[in-house]
Design a protein around this motif. Structure first.
Motif, PDB file in Angstrom:
ATOM      1  N   LEU A  80      50.146  19.395 158.731  1.00  0.00           N
ATOM      2  CA  LEU A  80      49.951  17.991 159.338  1.00  0.00           C
ATOM      3  C   LEU A  80      50.846  17.171 158.927  1.00  0.00           C
ATOM      4  CD1 LEU A  80      45.911  18.301 159.413  1.00  0.00           C
ATOM      5  CD2 LEU A  80      47.648  18.389 161.466  1.00  0.00           C
ATOM      6  N   LYS A  81      51.362  16.991 157.484  1.00  0.00           N
ATOM      7  CA  LYS A  81      52.325  16.077 156.913  1.00  0.00           C
ATOM      8  C   LYS A  81      53.522  15.897 157.661  1.00  0.00           C
ATOM      9  CE  LYS A  81      49.761  15.729 152.406  1.00  0.00           C
ATOM     10  NZ  LYS A  81      49.643  15.978 151.342  1.00  0.00           N
ATOM     11  N   LYS A  82      54.108  17.220 157.848  1.00  0.00           N
ATOM     12  CA  LYS A  82      55.315  17.410 158.064  1.00  0.00           C
ATOM     13  C   LYS A  82      55.332  17.844 159.750  1.00  0.00           C
ATOM     14  CE  LYS A  82      57.303  18.716 153.684  1.00  0.00           C
ATOM     15  NZ  LYS A  82      57.912  19.753 153.109  1.00  0.00           N
ATOM     16  N   PRO A  83      55.399  16.910 160.595  1.00  0.00           N
ATOM     17  CA  PRO A  83      55.439  17.471 161.966  1.00  0.00           C
ATOM     18  C   PRO A  83      56.947  18.078 162.304  1.00  0.00           C
ATOM     19  CG  PRO A  83      55.620  14.987 161.986  1.00  0.00           C
ATOM     20  CD  PRO A  83      55.311  15.585 160.477  1.00  0.00           C
ATOM     21  N   ARG A  84      56.890  18.920 163.297  1.00  0.00           N
ATOM     22  CA  ARG A  84      58.176  19.402 163.460  1.00  0.00           C
ATOM     23  C   ARG A  84      59.190  18.240 164.320  1.00  0.00           C
ATOM     24  NH1 ARG A  84      57.688  24.931 165.912  1.00  0.00           N
ATOM     25  NH2 ARG A  84      59.853  24.882 165.682  1.00  0.00           N
ATOM     26  N   PRO A  85      60.322  18.402 164.092  1.00  0.00           N
ATOM     27  CA  PRO A  85      61.205  17.385 165.049  1.00  0.00           C
ATOM     28  C   PRO A  85      61.134  17.976 166.588  1.00  0.00           C
ATOM     29  CG  PRO A  85      62.486  18.582 163.221  1.00  0.00           C
ATOM     30  CD  PRO A  85      61.224  18.971 163.333  1.00  0.00           C
ATOM     31  N   ARG A  86      61.401  17.022 167.332  1.00  0.00           N
ATOM     32  CA  ARG A  86      61.202  17.253 168.700  1.00  0.00           C
ATOM     33  C   ARG A  86      62.401  16.642 169.275  1.00  0.00           C
ATOM     34  NH1 ARG A  86      59.116  13.745 172.149  1.00  0.00           N
ATOM     35  NH2 ARG A  86      58.431  11.597 171.291  1.00  0.00           N
ATOM     36  N   LYS A  87      62.830  17.318 170.820  1.00  0.00           N
ATOM     37  CA  LYS A  87      63.813  16.794 171.129  1.00  0.00           C
ATOM     38  C   LYS A  87      63.374  15.577 172.169  1.00  0.00           C
ATOM     39  CE  LYS A  87      66.594  19.445 173.376  1.00  0.00           C
ATOM     40  NZ  LYS A  87      67.148  20.663 174.165  1.00  0.00           N
ATOM     41  N   LYS A  88      64.345  14.525 172.244  1.00  0.00           N
ATOM     42  CA  LYS A  88      63.880  13.323 172.882  1.00  0.00           C
ATOM     43  C   LYS A  88      65.041  12.719 173.800  1.00  0.00           C
ATOM     44  CE  LYS A  88      62.537   8.519 172.856  1.00  0.00           C
ATOM     45  NZ  LYS A  88      61.962   7.434 171.893  1.00  0.00           N
ATOM     46  N   VAL A  89      64.965  12.616 175.068  1.00  0.00           N
ATOM     47  CA  VAL A  89      66.107  12.230 175.989  1.00  0.00           C
ATOM     48  C   VAL A  89      66.265  10.668 175.647  1.00  0.00           C
ATOM     49  CG1 VAL A  89      64.492  11.742 178.140  1.00  0.00           C
ATOM     50  CG2 VAL A  89      66.866  12.367 178.375  1.00  0.00           C
ATOM     51  N   ILE A  90      67.428  10.420 175.689  1.00  0.00           N
ATOM     52  CA  ILE A  90      67.971   8.993 175.557  1.00  0.00           C
ATOM     53  C   ILE A  90      68.620   8.600 176.975  1.00  0.00           C
ATOM     54  CG2 ILE A  90      69.752   7.436 174.420  1.00  0.00           C
ATOM     55  CD1 ILE A  90      67.229   8.546 172.550  1.00  0.00           C
ATOM     56  N   TRP A 100      70.452  14.052 174.386  1.00  0.00           N
ATOM     57  CA  TRP A 100      69.191  14.583 173.695  1.00  0.00           C
ATOM     58  C   TRP A 100      69.544  14.258 172.133  1.00  0.00           C
ATOM     59  CZ3 TRP A 100      65.039  16.113 176.075  1.00  0.00           C
ATOM     60  CH2 TRP A 100      64.935  16.332 177.487  1.00  0.00           C
ATOM     61  N   GLU A 101      68.095  13.821 171.559  1.00  0.00           N
ATOM     62  CA  GLU A 101      68.300  13.522 170.269  1.00  0.00           C
ATOM     63  C   GLU A 101      67.174  14.160 169.732  1.00  0.00           C
ATOM     64  OE1 GLU A 101      68.344   9.545 168.846  1.00  0.00           O
ATOM     65  OE2 GLU A 101      70.485   9.251 169.705  1.00  0.00           O
ATOM     66  N   TRP A 102      67.569  14.792 168.449  1.00  0.00           N
ATOM     67  CA  TRP A 102      66.090  15.224 167.510  1.00  0.00           C
ATOM     68  C   TRP A 102      65.400  14.141 166.910  1.00  0.00           C
ATOM     69  CZ3 TRP A 102      64.118  20.035 168.384  1.00  0.00           C
ATOM     70  CH2 TRP A 102      65.018  20.712 168.938  1.00  0.00           C
ATOM     71  N   VAL A 103      64.320  13.905 167.227  1.00  0.00           N
ATOM     72  CA  VAL A 103      63.581  12.911 166.442  1.00  0.00           C
ATOM     73  C   VAL A 103      62.241  13.233 165.554  1.00  0.00           C
ATOM     74  CG1 VAL A 103      64.193  10.909 167.836  1.00  0.00           C
ATOM     75  CG2 VAL A 103      62.122  12.210 168.357  1.00  0.00           C
ATOM     76  N   GLU A 104      61.903  12.816 164.581  1.00  0.00           N
ATOM     77  CA  GLU A 104      60.704  13.065 163.731  1.00  0.00           C
ATOM     78  C   GLU A 104      59.821  11.944 163.968  1.00  0.00           C
ATOM     79  OE1 GLU A 104      61.197  14.536 160.017  1.00  0.00           O
ATOM     80  OE2 GLU A 104      63.105  15.496 160.446  1.00  0.00           O
TER      81      GLU A 104
END
Length: 105
Positions: A80-90, A100-104
């Motif tokens: 729960l403390k470390k969520p996995r990074p996910r892809k976000k479209v810019i 696409w960028e990887w965001v935490e």
């Protein structure tokens, strides 16, 4: 050396031979009607073989249970403390995807 095991057919024939010898020597088999129970009160509920006060004889161990649960929870807390990074479209100003960028989060 291992003795060879008997097949089912051999076991069946051996059992049938023993039954025939028993009957030939004067033995007889009592026939029991189908559905007849061997219990004294077949209409009543089954009697438990676990009668006793086992519930009262138990020793409460809340600290042991708490320790076991505590060992389980750090794994969940770390996830729960470390969520996995996910892809976000810019998107550009017109709503078209640029990259696409990887965001935490």
């Amino acid at each position: 050396m291992i003795k060879p095991t008997k097949t089912r057919r051999q076991l069946h024939q051996e059992l049938e031979q023993q039954v025939q010898e028993f009957l030939h020597k004067g033995g007889h088999v009592n026939e029991v009607p189908r559905g007849l129970s061997g219990r004294l009160d077949a209409n009543g509920p089954l009697i438990s073989i676990f009668d006793g006060t086992s519930q009262e004889d138990r020793t409460p161990l809340p600290e042991v249970v708490a320790a076991i649960e505590a060992r389980k929870k750090p794994n969940l807390a770390q996830k729960l403390k470390k969520p996995r990074p996910r892809k976000k479209v810019i998107l550009d100003d017109f709503g078209q995807p640029l990259r696409w960028e990887w965001v935490e989060e």
